[in-house]
Scaffold this motif. Sequence first.
Motif, PDB file in Angstrom:
ATOM      1  N   GLN A 116      10.359   1.676  -3.848  1.00 38.77           N
ATOM      2  CA  GLN A 116      10.362   2.718  -2.841  1.00 38.77           C
ATOM      3  C   GLN A 116      11.356   3.611  -3.009  1.00 38.77           C
ATOM      4  O   GLN A 116      11.059   4.817  -3.215  1.00 38.77           O
ATOM      5  N   LYS A 117      12.619   3.240  -3.204  1.00 35.75           N
ATOM      6  CA  LYS A 117      13.971   4.134  -3.244  1.00 35.75           C
ATOM      7  C   LYS A 117      13.651   4.910  -4.789  1.00 35.75           C
ATOM      8  O   LYS A 117      13.762   6.177  -4.634  1.00 35.75           O
ATOM      9  N   ALA A 118      13.336   4.201  -5.762  1.00 33.18           N
ATOM     10  CA  ALA A 118      13.276   4.913  -7.061  1.00 33.18           C
ATOM     11  C   ALA A 118      12.163   6.143  -6.888  1.00 33.18           C
ATOM     12  O   ALA A 118      12.233   7.031  -7.501  1.00 33.18           O
ATOM     13  N   LEU A 119      11.039   5.662  -5.977  1.00 30.71           N
ATOM     14  CA  LEU A 119      10.145   6.776  -6.173  1.00 30.71           C
ATOM     15  C   LEU A 119      10.419   7.966  -5.271  1.00 30.71           C
ATOM     16  O   LEU A 119      10.066   9.202  -5.514  1.00 30.71           O
ATOM     17  N   LYS A 120      11.157   7.697  -4.271  1.00 32.57           N
ATOM     18  CA  LYS A 120      11.739   8.836  -3.604  1.00 32.57           C
ATOM     19  C   LYS A 120      12.571   9.755  -4.241  1.00 32.57           C
ATOM     20  O   LYS A 120      12.633  10.804  -4.346  1.00 32.57           O
ATOM     21  N   PHE A 129       4.356  -5.112 -13.039  1.00 33.54           N
ATOM     22  CA  PHE A 129       3.799  -3.982 -13.785  1.00 33.54           C
ATOM     23  C   PHE A 129       4.336  -2.601 -13.222  1.00 33.54           C
ATOM     24  O   PHE A 129       4.596  -1.811 -13.926  1.00 33.54           O
ATOM     25  N   ALA A 130       4.603  -2.581 -11.812  1.00 32.18           N
ATOM     26  CA  ALA A 130       4.794  -1.289 -11.319  1.00 32.18           C
ATOM     27  C   ALA A 130       6.456  -0.972 -11.797  1.00 32.18           C
ATOM     28  O   ALA A 130       6.828   0.152 -12.233  1.00 32.18           O
ATOM     29  N   GLN A 131       7.222  -2.343 -11.541  1.00 31.72           N
ATOM     30  CA  GLN A 131       8.705  -2.136 -12.103  1.00 31.72           C
ATOM     31  C   GLN A 131       8.885  -1.537 -13.392  1.00 31.72           C
ATOM     32  O   GLN A 131       9.539  -0.754 -13.998  1.00 31.72           O
ATOM     33  N   LYS A 132       7.841  -2.075 -14.475  1.00 35.84           N
ATOM     34  CA  LYS A 132       7.894  -1.833 -15.845  1.00 35.84           C
ATOM     35  C   LYS A 132       7.388  -0.206 -16.035  1.00 35.84           C
ATOM     36  O   LYS A 132       8.185   0.454 -16.857  1.00 35.84           O
ATOM     37  N   LEU A 182       0.933  -1.134  -0.188  1.00 36.86           N
ATOM     38  CA  LEU A 182      -0.008  -0.138   0.124  1.00 36.86           C
ATOM     39  C   LEU A 182       0.862   1.554   0.067  1.00 36.86           C
ATOM     40  O   LEU A 182       0.606   2.272  -0.716  1.00 36.86           O
ATOM     41  N   ASP A 183       2.021   1.296   0.684  1.00 34.65           N
ATOM     42  CA  ASP A 183       2.865   2.355   0.789  1.00 34.65           C
ATOM     43  C   ASP A 183       3.400   2.650  -0.512  1.00 34.65           C
ATOM     44  O   ASP A 183       3.446   3.779  -1.135  1.00 34.65           O
ATOM     45  N   SER A 197       2.682   5.929  -3.203  1.00 36.90           N
ATOM     46  CA  SER A 197       3.925   6.625  -3.734  1.00 36.90           C
ATOM     47  C   SER A 197       3.724   6.619  -5.431  1.00 36.90           C
ATOM     48  O   SER A 197       3.986   7.781  -6.104  1.00 36.90           O
ATOM     49  N   LEU A 198       3.379   5.410  -5.962  1.00 32.52           N
ATOM     50  CA  LEU A 198       3.144   5.516  -7.360  1.00 32.52           C
ATOM     51  C   LEU A 198       2.064   6.435  -7.917  1.00 32.52           C
ATOM     52  O   LEU A 198       2.310   7.066  -8.798  1.00 32.52           O
TER      53      LEU A 198
END
Length: 98
Positions: free
Chosen positions: A90-94, A29-32, A8-9, A13-14
């Motif tokens: 999560q790190k990539a999104l930050k 899917f989120a990674q792509k 959920l976190d 962020s996504l």
Amino acid sequence: MDEKFVSLDTLKSLTEQGFCYYHFPTQSFAQKWLRETKNMHIAIIRNACGYGYDICKADNGTHIADGVFDGPNDGGQWDTYEEALEAGMQKALKITEE
């Protein structure tokens, strides 16, 4: 083999980064999506202590960040591939927020 869904976190962020979804997204899917829309490639690394991640630019391979010794287990890694991928996303999104 079951697909793992994002936490959920990570989903929060996504969506803050512009991710639109109709179903709860899988990690792959989120990674792509991160690779194709944010130019962030997340690779999972396996070693004797567990799993870590490396983040680089998808278009040219330039190193951005890694999580080789940031994990929660005694060796500084994650115990599963999926845990390392979640942490890497999560790190990539930050990073994209900066």
